[in-house]
Scaffold this active site. Structure first.
Site, PDB file in Angstrom:
ATOM      1  N   SER A 129       0.847  -1.196   0.000  1.00 17.70           N
ATOM      2  CA  SER A 129       0.000   0.000   0.000  1.00 17.70           C
ATOM      3  C   SER A 129       0.876   1.237   0.000  1.00 17.70           C
ATOM      4  O   SER A 129       1.966   1.235   0.583  1.00 17.70           O
ATOM      5  CB  SER A 129      -0.902   0.029   1.240  1.00 17.70           C
ATOM      6  N   TYR A 142      -1.846  -0.179  10.205  1.00 16.90           N
ATOM      7  CA  TYR A 142      -1.908  -0.594   8.795  1.00 16.90           C
ATOM      8  C   TYR A 142      -0.642  -0.158   8.060  1.00 16.90           C
ATOM      9  O   TYR A 142      -0.031  -0.948   7.329  1.00 16.90           O
ATOM     10  CB  TYR A 142      -3.143   0.017   8.137  1.00 16.90           C
TER      11      TYR A 142
END
Length: 267
Positions: A129, A142
């Protein structure tokens, strides 16, 4: 000969889109899900796999190899979102996120390497990501799990070069998928000192996903990478400003970049 591809987390979102695109290009595609019975109408086979359960990883990998005799491309796409103030995020949820986003891909990689070594070829694509390139407020866990996978890939690539096994990271920005529905959200507590900034950031994150790019862009990028003889270490796929944010982090002083992020999130 058609290449055999295994995609984890391929029942919906980016994984499903990649699988459907690749079968149009004559690849042999297998996807995975924790609940494959829900996806009997899938355009490619969905096998049972939970990245947190190593026995399911080994079983599925062996099933594909037994059926096809080889395994050319593995796409570590299965992942989980998590949001919340780090102080208020339960330890069990932090560990659960790393089990899915970091340890899960490691175990998938370990399971496929013997076959790829025997073939003396293979490509492993880790879906990370853009959030993994920076510590984002209320997405710190995250960011950390995806950033860890990015660094792991850098080391793994060097260890695997002698076996002609290639590995790369693909870091997507915001895409219009159902990822927010499966994300763990630390609850918005009325007594929390983070109530307003966390609530505002949560709304902004959901808005970004809702207005995200078409996941077909990711599928096309993956197809190009598979057909690249020597893939790069890192790929970033997303809107210009999302990718440019990584460049800014590299060239700006830390505190200046921090102020930009805080301004973006209205903190």
């Amino acid at each position: 000969m058609s290449k055999v591809v295994l995609i984890t987390g391929a029942s919906s979102g980016i994984g499903k889109c990649i699988g459907e695109y690749l079968i149009q290009k004559d690849f042999i595609v297998y996807g995975t899900s924790r609940n494959p019975d829900k996806y009997k109408d899938s355009k490619f086979p969905i096998l049972a796999l939970n990245v947190k359960e190593n026995n399911t990883i080994l079983k599925t990998v062996n099933t594909v190899i037994e059926k096809e005799g080889r395994l050319d491309v593995v796409i570590n796409n299965a992942g989980a979102g998590i949001t919340g103030p780090i102080e208020e995020t339960p330890e069990v949820e932090i560990k659960n996120n790393f089990e899915t986003n970091f340890f899960g891909p490691i175990n998938v990689i370990k399971a496929v390497l013997p076959q790829m070594r025997e073939q003396q070829s293979g490509l492993i694509i880790n879906i990370t990501s853009i959030a993994g390139y920076m510590g984002l407020p209320y997405r710190g866990i995250y960011s950390a799990s995806k950033g860890a996978l990015e660094l792991l890939t850098e080391a793994f690539r060097m260890e695997l070069k002698g076996f002609n096994i290639k590995m790369t990271n693909v870091a997507p920005g915001d895409f219009a998928t159902n990822i927010a529905a499966g994300r763990y959200h630390a609850p918005l507590l009325e007594t929390s000192p983070y109530l307003k900034p966390y609530g505002d950031t949560l709304n902004l994150m959901d808005e970004h996903v809702d207005n995200g790019s078409n996941p077909n862009v990711m599928a096309q990028a993956i197809y190009k990478i598979i057909n690249t003889s020597d893939p790069k270490v890192h790929y970033k796929i997303g809107e210009f400003m999302q990718k440019f944010s990584i460049v800014l982090k590299r060239i700006l002083p830390d505190k200046v970049y921090e102020k930009l992020l805080m301004s973006h999130y209205k903190l």
